[in-house]
Design a protein around this motif. Structure first.
Motif, PDB file in Angstrom:
ATOM      1  N   THR A 297      36.760 -11.029 -36.467  1.00 40.86           N
ATOM      2  CA  THR A 297      35.732 -11.841 -36.696  1.00 40.86           C
ATOM      3  C   THR A 297      35.672 -12.788 -37.855  1.00 40.86           C
ATOM      4  N   HIS A 298      36.894 -12.727 -38.751  1.00 38.50           N
ATOM      5  CA  HIS A 298      36.924 -13.740 -40.137  1.00 38.50           C
ATOM      6  C   HIS A 298      38.166 -13.880 -40.312  1.00 38.50           C
ATOM      7  N   LEU A 299      38.330 -15.151 -41.225  1.00 37.77           N
ATOM      8  CA  LEU A 299      39.875 -15.522 -41.408  1.00 37.77           C
ATOM      9  C   LEU A 299      40.413 -14.604 -42.708  1.00 37.77           C
ATOM     10  N   THR A 300      41.423 -13.960 -42.270  1.00 37.19           N
ATOM     11  CA  THR A 300      41.847 -13.285 -43.328  1.00 37.19           C
ATOM     12  C   THR A 300      43.391 -13.678 -43.895  1.00 37.19           C
ATOM     13  N   ARG A 301      43.885 -14.114 -43.028  1.00 44.54           N
ATOM     14  CA  ARG A 301      45.315 -14.502 -43.277  1.00 44.54           C
ATOM     15  C   ARG A 301      45.370 -15.714 -44.069  1.00 44.54           C
ATOM     16  N   LEU A 302      44.349 -15.988 -44.501  1.00 41.68           N
ATOM     17  CA  LEU A 302      44.682 -17.037 -45.401  1.00 41.68           C
ATOM     18  C   LEU A 302      45.556 -16.769 -46.476  1.00 41.68           C
ATOM     19  N   THR A 303      45.822 -15.880 -46.427  1.00 40.14           N
ATOM     20  CA  THR A 303      46.783 -15.465 -47.517  1.00 40.14           C
ATOM     21  C   THR A 303      47.668 -14.665 -47.493  1.00 40.14           C
ATOM     22  N   ARG A 304      47.910 -14.341 -47.386  1.00 45.51           N
ATOM     23  CA  ARG A 304      48.846 -13.368 -47.028  1.00 45.51           C
ATOM     24  C   ARG A 304      49.511 -12.838 -48.490  1.00 45.51           C
ATOM     25  N   PRO A 305      49.424 -13.304 -49.360  1.00 48.30           N
ATOM     26  CA  PRO A 305      50.375 -13.278 -50.329  1.00 48.30           C
ATOM     27  C   PRO A 305      50.070 -12.126 -51.419  1.00 48.30           C
ATOM     28  N   LEU A 306      50.814 -11.305 -51.766  1.00 48.31           N
ATOM     29  CA  LEU A 306      50.830 -10.715 -52.842  1.00 48.31           C
ATOM     30  C   LEU A 306      52.229 -10.680 -52.904  1.00 48.31           C
ATOM     31  N   ARG A 307      52.993 -11.212 -53.895  1.00 50.78           N
ATOM     32  CA  ARG A 307      54.639 -11.397 -53.838  1.00 50.78           C
ATOM     33  C   ARG A 307      54.950 -10.122 -55.155  1.00 50.78           C
TER      34      ARG A 307
ATOM     35  N   TYR B 123      53.784 -15.797 -62.838  1.00 50.47           N
ATOM     36  CA  TYR B 123      54.223 -14.284 -62.826  1.00 50.47           C
ATOM     37  C   TYR B 123      55.801 -14.420 -62.824  1.00 50.47           C
ATOM     38  N   PRO B 124      56.485 -13.403 -63.486  1.00 52.15           N
ATOM     39  CA  PRO B 124      57.794 -13.192 -63.688  1.00 52.15           C
ATOM     40  C   PRO B 124      58.432 -13.687 -62.237  1.00 52.15           C
ATOM     41  N   ILE B 125      59.540 -14.367 -62.371  1.00 51.82           N
ATOM     42  CA  ILE B 125      60.495 -14.444 -61.179  1.00 51.82           C
ATOM     43  C   ILE B 125      59.805 -15.389 -60.102  1.00 51.82           C
ATOM     44  N   MET B 126      58.497 -15.075 -59.621  1.00 45.72           N
ATOM     45  CA  MET B 126      58.025 -15.921 -58.692  1.00 45.72           C
ATOM     46  C   MET B 126      57.481 -17.116 -58.680  1.00 45.72           C
ATOM     47  N   GLY B 127      57.340 -17.093 -60.344  1.00 42.43           N
ATOM     48  CA  GLY B 127      56.448 -18.570 -60.776  1.00 42.43           C
ATOM     49  C   GLY B 127      55.062 -18.292 -60.600  1.00 42.43           C
ATOM     50  N   CYS B 128      54.391 -19.634 -60.451  1.00 47.20           N
ATOM     51  CA  CYS B 128      53.001 -19.451 -60.261  1.00 47.20           C
ATOM     52  C   CYS B 128      52.244 -19.839 -58.898  1.00 47.20           C
ATOM     53  N   ALA B 129      51.257 -19.224 -58.576  1.00 46.37           N
ATOM     54  CA  ALA B 129      50.699 -19.137 -57.021  1.00 46.37           C
ATOM     55  C   ALA B 129      49.182 -19.380 -57.472  1.00 46.37           C
ATOM     56  N   GLY B 130      48.602 -19.864 -56.296  1.00 45.49           N
ATOM     57  CA  GLY B 130      47.150 -20.316 -56.335  1.00 45.49           C
ATOM     58  C   GLY B 130      46.134 -18.984 -55.873  1.00 45.49           C
ATOM     59  N   TYR B 131      46.758 -17.647 -56.075  1.00 48.49           N
ATOM     60  CA  TYR B 131      46.074 -16.562 -55.701  1.00 48.49           C
ATOM     61  C   TYR B 131      46.334 -15.359 -56.403  1.00 48.49           C
ATOM     62  N   ARG B 132      45.495 -14.374 -56.506  1.00 47.34           N
ATOM     63  CA  ARG B 132      45.993 -12.949 -57.271  1.00 47.34           C
ATOM     64  C   ARG B 132      45.417 -11.883 -56.229  1.00 47.34           C
ATOM     65  N   GLY B 133      46.471 -10.934 -56.228  1.00 45.83           N
ATOM     66  CA  GLY B 133      46.132 -10.135 -55.074  1.00 45.83           C
ATOM     67  C   GLY B 133      45.883  -8.653 -55.407  1.00 45.83           C
ATOM     68  N   TYR B 134      45.210  -7.782 -55.130  1.00 43.76           N
ATOM     69  CA  TYR B 134      44.626  -6.438 -55.495  1.00 43.76           C
ATOM     70  C   TYR B 134      44.891  -5.547 -54.199  1.00 43.76           C
ATOM     71  N   PHE B 135      45.247  -4.289 -54.563  1.00 43.70           N
ATOM     72  CA  PHE B 135      45.291  -3.247 -53.658  1.00 43.70           C
ATOM     73  C   PHE B 135      43.961  -2.542 -53.357  1.00 43.70           C
TER      74      PHE B 135
END
Length: 369
Positions: free
Chosen positions: A16-26, A131-143
């Motif tokens: 019932t909600h959008l979550t894959r907006l994302t996906r990312p935590l590289r 971030y090292p290696i992956m460069g810059c991204a428009g999100y920050r992920g947490y477990f």
């Protein structure tokens, strides 16, 4: 990432909600963590590493799960399907042939990670983290969701508008293949066939090419691979194609509404009117978007309310991150056609573009490579 959750709009599912907006935590390889300085960086990468390792430890080969005589029949069916999808991804889409998505883990939670995105109140420009290696991204992920909420609170105190959302899957960009690769998860394994295929194809595409400073390039590329790949998969699965058609149509209708609202906001924010007028105009855009959604839901969707929860939290960064999954998809599909629909030639061209400076990359992509 990434986005896919109905997966949210990027991947419309029964949730019932959008979550894959994302996906990312590289995530980064273990040895990189030692190169980071500062307590905040140590803490962030520490939780990233420990969270990913706990996920990897929970995974075991799909065949091991299938060997269990008391395995839930529905899960068995989905894991069997995943094997066919994974083989198709390699043989037909030329995606990496490795251990990713050949293992399964039950995390006993609803999301793999929680992402934080943010924009200034009168802008669609996402805040970036580097971030090292992956460069810059428009999100920050947490477990842990509480960690994501804490960052959102901090960003709000700094005058930014934050948004937190759960992500059903993310890609380690191939870094964790030596540990078993990125596993299938309980957070998305029960998606309908078309949506499960989208998830697997999208995440594997992130292992093919990655631009270290361009979230929209990366996500739109993966979405293009997903769209082309799923169309080919479903072409040989008429029953699955029929059941997927309704979801795809609604996803397209939703994306059209969101794209129009983003365009209106972008024009408003770039105009010379006062900030007070921009705030009033922004409120009007969101009010009209919600009204259009209610009309669509009532008149065409027979009351289907799967997007209600997402709309209840809709704000500027939520709208902005959605665009990263779709804005460049038409360009990538045209590039695929120009490469003769040859996957290897297409991937080679995308890898070449990914190495260019961002402005040059975008210009060449728009011109067809």
């Amino acid at each position: 990432m990434r986005q896919r959750p109905l997966l949210g709009l990027m991947r419309l599912t029964r949730l019932t909600h959008l979550t894959r907006l994302t996906r990312p935590l590289r995530l980064l390889p273990l040895l990189l963590v030692g190169a980071l300085g500062g307590c905040a960086q140590w803490g962030y990468y520490g939780q990233s590493l420990s969270g990913h390792l706990s996920l990897v430890r929970a995974a075991k080969p799909v065949d091991d799960w299938l060997a269990q005589p008391d395995l839930d029949p529905t899960l068995r069916q989905q894991l069997e399907l995943s094997k066919h999808l994974r083989d198709f991804a390699t043989t037909e889409l030329h995606l990496p042939d490795n251990r990713s998505y050949r293992q399964y883990a039950d995390l006993h939670r609803s999301s793999a990670v929680w992402n934080v995105v943010a924009t200034p109140p009168l802008s669609l420009q996402l805040k970036t983290w580097c971030y090292p290696i992956m460069g810059c991204a428009g999100y920050r992920g947490y477990f842990k969701r509480e960690d994501a909420l804490a960052l959102a609170s901090q960003l709000k105190s700094e005058g930014l508008e934050p948004y937190v959302y759960g992500v059903p899957a993310y890609s380690s960009l191939g870094w964790s293949n030596w540990m078993g690769g990125d596993p299938l998860l309980n957070t998305f394994i029960h998606y309908p066939e078309g949506q499960l295929a989208r998830m697997v194809f999208h995440e594997l595409a992130h292992q093919v090419a990655y631009a270290d400073d361009d979230t929209t390039f990366n996500e739109s590329f993966a979405t293009a691979v997903e769209q082309i790949g799923v169309a080919r998969w479903l072409a040989q699965r008429p029953e699955a194609l029929a059941s997927d058609e309704n979801s795809r149509q609604r996803q397209d209708q939703m994306q059209a509404l969101l794209r129009n609202s983003r365009d209106r906001l972008r024009e408003l924010f770039q105009s010379t009117v006062s900030d007070d007028e921009k705030r009033a105009g922004k409120a009007e855009v969101f009010a009209q978007l919600r009204q259009q959604y209610e009309v669509l839901k009532r008149d065409q969707w027979k009351g289907d309310d799967r997007f209600d929860r997402w709309f209840s939290t809709l704000n500027t960064p939520a709208l902005a991150i959605q665009g990263s999954y779709t804005d460049l998809v038409p360009d990538f599909i045209r590039l695929f056609e120009r490469q003769g629909r040859d996957w290897d030639r297409f991937y080679a061209e995308v890898k070449r573009l990914a190495k260019l400076p961002k402005d040059e990359r975008r210009a060449q992509l728009a011109a067809g490579g």
